[in-house]
Write a protein that holds these residues in place. Structure first.
Motif, PDB file in Angstrom:
ATOM      1  N   GLU A  16       0.797  -1.220   0.000  1.00 37.39           N
ATOM      2  CA  GLU A  16       0.000   0.000   0.000  1.00 37.39           C
ATOM      3  C   GLU A  16       0.836   1.279   0.000  1.00 37.39           C
ATOM      4  OE1 GLU A  16      -2.624  -0.717  -1.358  1.00 37.39           O
ATOM      5  OE2 GLU A  16      -4.208  -0.139   0.034  1.00 37.39           O
ATOM      6  N   VAL A  17       2.150   1.130  -0.075  1.00 38.92           N
ATOM      7  CA  VAL A  17       3.029   2.279  -0.305  1.00 38.92           C
ATOM      8  C   VAL A  17       3.613   2.163  -1.705  1.00 38.92           C
ATOM      9  CG1 VAL A  17       5.141   3.465   0.413  1.00 38.92           C
ATOM     10  CG2 VAL A  17       3.530   2.641   2.136  1.00 38.92           C
ATOM     11  N   ILE A  18       4.210   1.019  -2.007  1.00 40.05           N
ATOM     12  CA  ILE A  18       4.748   0.749  -3.340  1.00 40.05           C
ATOM     13  C   ILE A  18       3.863  -0.255  -4.080  1.00 40.05           C
ATOM     14  CG2 ILE A  18       6.714  -0.214  -4.604  1.00 40.05           C
ATOM     15  CD1 ILE A  18       8.436   0.788  -2.177  1.00 40.05           C
ATOM     16  N   LEU A  19       3.518  -1.316  -3.397  1.00 40.79           N
ATOM     17  CA  LEU A  19       2.711  -2.397  -3.970  1.00 40.79           C
ATOM     18  C   LEU A  19       1.241  -2.205  -3.607  1.00 40.79           C
ATOM     19  CD1 LEU A  19       2.467  -5.315  -5.219  1.00 40.79           C
ATOM     20  CD2 LEU A  19       2.942  -6.168  -2.909  1.00 40.79           C
ATOM     21  N   ASP A  20       0.380  -2.104  -4.611  1.00 39.81           N
ATOM     22  CA  ASP A  20      -1.057  -1.974  -4.353  1.00 39.81           C
ATOM     23  C   ASP A  20      -1.619  -3.312  -3.862  1.00 39.81           C
ATOM     24  OD1 ASP A  20      -0.896   0.619  -5.214  1.00 39.81           O
ATOM     25  OD2 ASP A  20      -1.829   0.254  -7.174  1.00 39.81           O
ATOM     26  N   LEU A  21      -2.501  -3.229  -2.861  1.00 38.72           N
ATOM     27  CA  LEU A  21      -3.088  -4.424  -2.258  1.00 38.72           C
ATOM     28  C   LEU A  21      -4.610  -4.354  -2.278  1.00 38.72           C
ATOM     29  CD1 LEU A  21      -0.979  -4.734   1.045  1.00 38.72           C
ATOM     30  CD2 LEU A  21      -0.514  -5.828  -1.156  1.00 38.72           C
ATOM     31  N   ASN A  22      -5.216  -5.542  -2.248  1.00 41.23           N
ATOM     32  CA  ASN A  22      -6.655  -5.662  -1.999  1.00 41.23           C
ATOM     33  C   ASN A  22      -6.855  -6.891  -1.112  1.00 41.23           C
ATOM     34  OD1 ASN A  22      -9.412  -5.948  -1.934  1.00 41.23           O
ATOM     35  ND2 ASN A  22      -9.709  -5.464  -4.097  1.00 41.23           N
ATOM     36  N   PRO A  23      -6.744  -6.726   0.216  1.00 33.53           N
ATOM     37  CA  PRO A  23      -6.841  -7.866   1.140  1.00 33.53           C
ATOM     38  C   PRO A  23      -8.141  -8.647   1.016  1.00 33.53           C
ATOM     39  CG  PRO A  23      -6.007  -5.924   2.267  1.00 33.53           C
ATOM     40  CD  PRO A  23      -6.460  -5.466   0.916  1.00 33.53           C
ATOM     41  N   GLN A  24      -9.209  -7.985   0.598  1.00 35.47           N
ATOM     42  CA  GLN A  24     -10.485  -8.689   0.458  1.00 35.47           C
ATOM     43  C   GLN A  24     -10.398  -9.814  -0.570  1.00 35.47           C
ATOM     44  OE1 GLN A  24     -13.313  -8.541   2.247  1.00 35.47           O
ATOM     45  NE2 GLN A  24     -12.214  -7.131   3.592  1.00 35.47           N
ATOM     46  N   ASN A  25      -9.513  -9.668  -1.546  1.00 37.78           N
ATOM     47  CA  ASN A  25      -9.341 -10.734  -2.541  1.00 37.78           C
ATOM     48  C   ASN A  25      -8.874 -12.027  -1.881  1.00 37.78           C
ATOM     49  OD1 ASN A  25     -10.068  -8.986  -4.560  1.00 37.78           O
ATOM     50  ND2 ASN A  25      -7.988  -8.645  -5.321  1.00 37.78           N
ATOM     51  N   THR A  26      -7.929 -11.910  -0.956  1.00 38.18           N
ATOM     52  CA  THR A  26      -7.417 -13.101  -0.276  1.00 38.18           C
ATOM     53  C   THR A  26      -8.469 -13.693   0.649  1.00 38.18           C
ATOM     54  OG1 THR A  26      -5.045 -12.705  -0.453  1.00 38.18           O
ATOM     55  CG2 THR A  26      -5.799 -13.801   1.552  1.00 38.18           C
ATOM     56  N   ILE A  27      -9.191 -12.847   1.363  1.00 34.32           N
ATOM     57  CA  ILE A  27     -10.263 -13.351   2.229  1.00 34.32           C
ATOM     58  C   ILE A  27     -11.303 -14.099   1.394  1.00 34.32           C
ATOM     59  CG2 ILE A  27     -12.178 -12.650   3.725  1.00 34.32           C
ATOM     60  CD1 ILE A  27     -10.349 -10.350   4.706  1.00 34.32           C
ATOM     61  N   HIS A  28     -11.659 -13.526   0.254  1.00 33.91           N
ATOM     62  CA  HIS A  28     -12.636 -14.159  -0.639  1.00 33.91           C
ATOM     63  C   HIS A  28     -12.134 -15.512  -1.140  1.00 33.91           C
ATOM     64  CE1 HIS A  28     -15.770 -14.505  -3.670  1.00 33.91           C
ATOM     65  NE2 HIS A  28     -14.839 -14.671  -4.599  1.00 33.91           N
ATOM     66  N   GLU A  29     -10.862 -15.558  -1.556  1.00 29.21           N
ATOM     67  CA  GLU A  29     -10.306 -16.802  -2.092  1.00 29.21           C
ATOM     68  C   GLU A  29     -10.157 -17.866  -1.008  1.00 29.21           C
ATOM     69  OE1 GLU A  29      -9.772 -17.675  -5.220  1.00 29.21           O
ATOM     70  OE2 GLU A  29     -10.568 -15.740  -5.873  1.00 29.21           O
ATOM     71  N   PHE A  30      -9.751 -17.453   0.197  1.00 24.56           N
ATOM     72  CA  PHE A  30      -9.662 -18.413   1.298  1.00 24.56           C
ATOM     73  C   PHE A  30     -11.040 -18.961   1.659  1.00 24.56           C
ATOM     74  CE2 PHE A  30      -5.409 -16.942   3.304  1.00 24.56           C
ATOM     75  CZ  PHE A  30      -4.737 -17.965   2.651  1.00 24.56           C
TER      76      PHE A  30
END
Length: 210
Positions: A16-30
């Motif tokens: 979230e500073v250099i690398l864009d993230l979307n944590p919800q994607n991982t929660i959804h996939e898990f």
């Protein structure tokens, strides 16, 4: 910019500073992979012990996957676990890398990130696939990942590791992170700080390098 006055060293967080993230994607996939209860074991606000151990190098990638299988009770293959775990990783905007190249010419630059070997493998593959370079290491004087050094932010030891290793004074260093608890520790240690409240503030901070 005033934030960069009297600064010789810049220490960047990664996600979230250099690398864009979307944590919800991982929660959804898990949830799809292991059942909806898996969301209770992972969140950025309160990680399960297995994630902390993985991010401080106390367990290997194989042990991490086995612990997830034990938590879920599902016999999931390694590739599917890695896919779900990496789903949160969105990418690195090329303009940020161009700015980082310029910054490296003027400052000592570092990465200090809470991360793990599976994510870093994805990042390095992403860099090569997009022909940005072989790894993020090319854009910094040094990179420090929690699973390599054994410390996670906001532990004091994560910050002092870099300061001591490179003999750099805290008051001539700027630390950039999106999480307030990490910013607060750096400030308490005498490091200048910039709290990235959104992705666009990176470009505002380094506007003169665009």
């Amino acid at each position: 910019m005033r934030t960069l006055q009297n600064v010789d060293n810049i220490i960047f967080d990664l996600g979230e500073v250099i690398l864009d993230l979307n944590p919800q994607n991982t929660i959804h996939e898990f949830n799809k992979l292991m059942g909806k209860d898996s969301v209770e074991h992972y969140s950025f606000s309160k990680q399960s012990d297995v994630f902390d151990k993985f991010e401080t190098g106390k367990i290997t990638a194989a042990e991490f996957r086995n612990e997830l299988r034990a938590i879920s009770g599902k016999d999931v293959v390694d590739e599917d676990i890695d896919h779900a775990w990496n789903a949160m990783l969105v990418g690195i905007p090329k303009p940020k890398l161009e700015i980082l190249k310029k910054l490296k010419d003027q400052f000592q630059t570092f990465v200090l990130s809470n991360t793990n070997c599976i994510h870093i493998k994805w990042v390095n593959n992403y860099m090569e696939e997009h022909k940005y370079g072989k790894s993020l290491n090319e854009f910094f004087d040094a990179v420090y990942y929690s699973h390599d050094i054994g410390f996670r932010k906001p532990d004091d030891a994560a910050y002092t590791y870099i300061l001591k290793k490179h003999h750099i004074p805290a008051d001539r260093s700027l630390f950039i992170d999106d999480r307030i608890e990490n910013i607060e520790t750096a400030a308490r240690l005498g490091i200048k700080t910039f709290h990235m409240k959104n992705r666009h503030s990176f470009f505002g901070l380094f506007e003169e390098y665009m």
